[in-house]
Design a protein around this motif. Sequence first.
Motif, PDB file in Angstrom:
ATOM      1  N   VAL A  92       0.854  -1.201   0.000  1.00 36.80           N
ATOM      2  CA  VAL A  92       0.000   0.000   0.000  1.00 36.80           C
ATOM      3  C   VAL A  92       0.889   1.250   0.000  1.00 36.80           C
ATOM      4  CG1 VAL A  92      -1.647   1.345   1.373  1.00 36.80           C
ATOM      5  CG2 VAL A  92      -1.971  -1.126   1.136  1.00 36.80           C
ATOM      6  N   LYS A  93       1.962   1.189   0.794  1.00 38.54           N
ATOM      7  CA  LYS A  93       2.841   2.369   0.936  1.00 38.54           C
ATOM      8  C   LYS A  93       3.806   2.525  -0.228  1.00 38.54           C
ATOM      9  CE  LYS A  93       3.027   2.979   5.940  1.00 38.54           C
ATOM     10  NZ  LYS A  93       3.493   2.058   6.974  1.00 38.54           N
ATOM     11  N   ASN A  94       4.078   1.435  -0.945  1.00 41.16           N
ATOM     12  CA  ASN A  94       5.102   1.487  -2.005  1.00 41.16           C
ATOM     13  C   ASN A  94       4.487   1.269  -3.394  1.00 41.16           C
ATOM     14  OD1 ASN A  94       7.973   1.640  -0.613  1.00 41.16           O
ATOM     15  ND2 ASN A  94       6.660   0.346   0.648  1.00 41.16           N
ATOM     16  N   THR A  95       3.436   2.026  -3.663  1.00 37.76           N
ATOM     17  CA  THR A  95       2.735   1.855  -4.952  1.00 37.76           C
ATOM     18  C   THR A  95       3.660   2.167  -6.133  1.00 37.76           C
ATOM     19  OG1 THR A  95       1.847   4.048  -4.618  1.00 37.76           O
ATOM     20  CG2 THR A  95       0.344   2.237  -4.203  1.00 37.76           C
ATOM     21  N   ASP A  96       4.574   3.132  -5.969  1.00 35.45           N
ATOM     22  CA  ASP A  96       5.480   3.474  -7.085  1.00 35.45           C
ATOM     23  C   ASP A  96       6.293   2.259  -7.493  1.00 35.45           C
ATOM     24  OD1 ASP A  96       4.590   5.971  -7.054  1.00 35.45           O
ATOM     25  OD2 ASP A  96       6.415   6.895  -6.222  1.00 35.45           O
ATOM     26  N   TRP A  97       6.746   1.485  -6.487  1.00 34.79           N
ATOM     27  CA  TRP A  97       7.608   0.318  -6.748  1.00 34.79           C
ATOM     28  C   TRP A  97       6.888  -0.676  -7.651  1.00 34.79           C
ATOM     29  CZ3 TRP A  97       7.384  -4.954  -5.754  1.00 34.79           C
ATOM     30  CH2 TRP A  97       8.577  -5.651  -5.942  1.00 34.79           C
ATOM     31  N   TRP A  98       5.645  -1.063  -7.301  1.00 32.23           N
ATOM     32  CA  TRP A  98       4.997  -2.116  -8.097  1.00 32.23           C
ATOM     33  C   TRP A  98       4.307  -1.561  -9.344  1.00 32.23           C
ATOM     34  CZ3 TRP A  98      -0.268  -1.490  -8.307  1.00 32.23           C
ATOM     35  CH2 TRP A  98      -0.920  -0.911  -7.215  1.00 32.23           C
ATOM     36  N   ARG A  99       3.898  -0.274  -9.313  1.00 29.56           N
ATOM     37  CA  ARG A  99       3.260   0.279 -10.522  1.00 29.56           C
ATOM     38  C   ARG A  99       4.254   0.330 -11.681  1.00 29.56           C
ATOM     39  NH1 ARG A  99      -1.896   2.044  -9.766  1.00 29.56           N
ATOM     40  NH2 ARG A  99      -2.366   2.906  -7.718  1.00 29.56           N
ATOM     41  N   ARG A 100       5.505   0.693 -11.359  1.00 30.39           N
ATOM     42  CA  ARG A 100       6.539   0.732 -12.411  1.00 30.39           C
ATOM     43  C   ARG A 100       6.697  -0.646 -13.047  1.00 30.39           C
ATOM     44  NH1 ARG A 100       9.737   4.386  -9.683  1.00 30.39           N
ATOM     45  NH2 ARG A 100      10.778   2.750  -8.517  1.00 30.39           N
ATOM     46  N   ILE A 101       6.701  -1.683 -12.200  1.00 29.20           N
ATOM     47  CA  ILE A 101       6.882  -3.051 -12.706  1.00 29.20           C
ATOM     48  C   ILE A 101       5.671  -3.478 -13.527  1.00 29.20           C
ATOM     49  CG2 ILE A 101       7.084  -5.475 -12.041  1.00 29.20           C
ATOM     50  CD1 ILE A 101       8.545  -4.461  -9.491  1.00 29.20           C
TER      51      ILE A 101
END
Length: 350
Positions: A315-324
């Motif tokens: 939830v807190k690291n949306t940038d990390w998984w959205r990029r992938i």
Amino acid sequence: MFAKLLITGGCGFIGTNFVRHVRRSRPHTHVVNVDVLSYSGNADNLADLRDDPRYTFVHADICDAERMRALMTGVHAVVHLAAESHVDRSILDTRPFIRTNVLGTQTLLDAAVAARVRRFVHVSTDEVYGSLSLDRPELRFHEDSPIRPNSPYAASKAASDMLVRAAHHTFGLDACITRCSNNFGPYQFPEKVIPLFVTNLLEGKQVPLYGDGLNVRDWIHVEDHCEAILAVLERGKAGAVYNIGADNERSNLELTRTLLHILGKGDEFIRHVEDRLGHDRRYAIDSSKIARELDWRATRSAWPDALFSTVNWYVKNTDWWRRIKSGAYREFHDKLYENRPVATPVRANA
Ligand code: NAD
Ligand code: TYD
């Protein structure tokens, strides 16, 4: 502790957590991380270590014998995590699994023997033991269980285990093998069930549950796995195999409903899809040997709290998984799921 430790696959899920774990808990150890940055390897995961004088990243393929020989000079110990790791991909194309998991492991073993490395820890999986039945809940995998891999992934890992055994027996390499159950935690590539389901739900999408959803996996938090690897690295017996697990068996349906509950969603977000080919029914690990011999026990896998904190990380690291999820991974994802037939839903009380 070893002064110079070579870790392979340090930019993947477990590797990222393990590199951090070693840097935190063994501040005097120099970590060399060798990773080819395949689709599941992400150098950004460890970007904050870039200026750390006791951390070195080497972009290399473990199948490159010359590079591995050169890199092994002055290395005291190896923790080998690099692999092709996803069962569904191994069903679509087995060859990369044979290349990296089998040939890559042998290439590292040859280099380690030549450099007289003092300890080699091979990180394997409980999947080499095959599948257990739902009707015999008392059965669990122990270190002497027969090796009966069912998926091409598991078969390639079983082959690599045998090569490690042979390097120990024939060339005297001080090697240990660990066989851990399914991991969860931060930085897991969103093709594996927990991050895939969590990120789908955060995007307002359904989650593809295979078959009747009653397959059972034995879940352990990645931090517990990292501590166990470190225990084996430092105190394991040469030539030994250690099972690692947290006594935490859950059916996929139970797991899915817990995730839905945590994220405030209902059963309508479950999409029942055709089963995985050759889908192993149940994994369950007996880890009493590592508890007895190395005094290791899982302490961070308590359910559902550990799952809750993992969901929170995504939830807190949306940038990390959205990029992938917006990158090349989409192509594989679409191939696997877009045309997958919808299956008959399981009974509500299953
Ligand atoms: P992952 O796919 O997230 O990471 C694998 C890493 O290996 C990536 O960084 C990738 O770039 C690297 N890699 C792949 N091929 C390479 C090559 N030829 N040369 C150098 N680097 C290469 O996998 P993971 O889930 O972190 O698993 C790590 C290890 O732990 C694997 O050996 C796997 O079999 C084992 N394991 C995983 C689990 C689990 O639940 N994830 C459980 C038990 C054991
Ligand atoms: P996975 O995370 O791929 O790990 P493994 O196959 O190594 O155990 O899958 C865990 C379980 O979740 C497995 O029983 C298959 C199931 N699964 C689904 O139901 N849907 C999915 O989309 C995925 C990826 C897995």
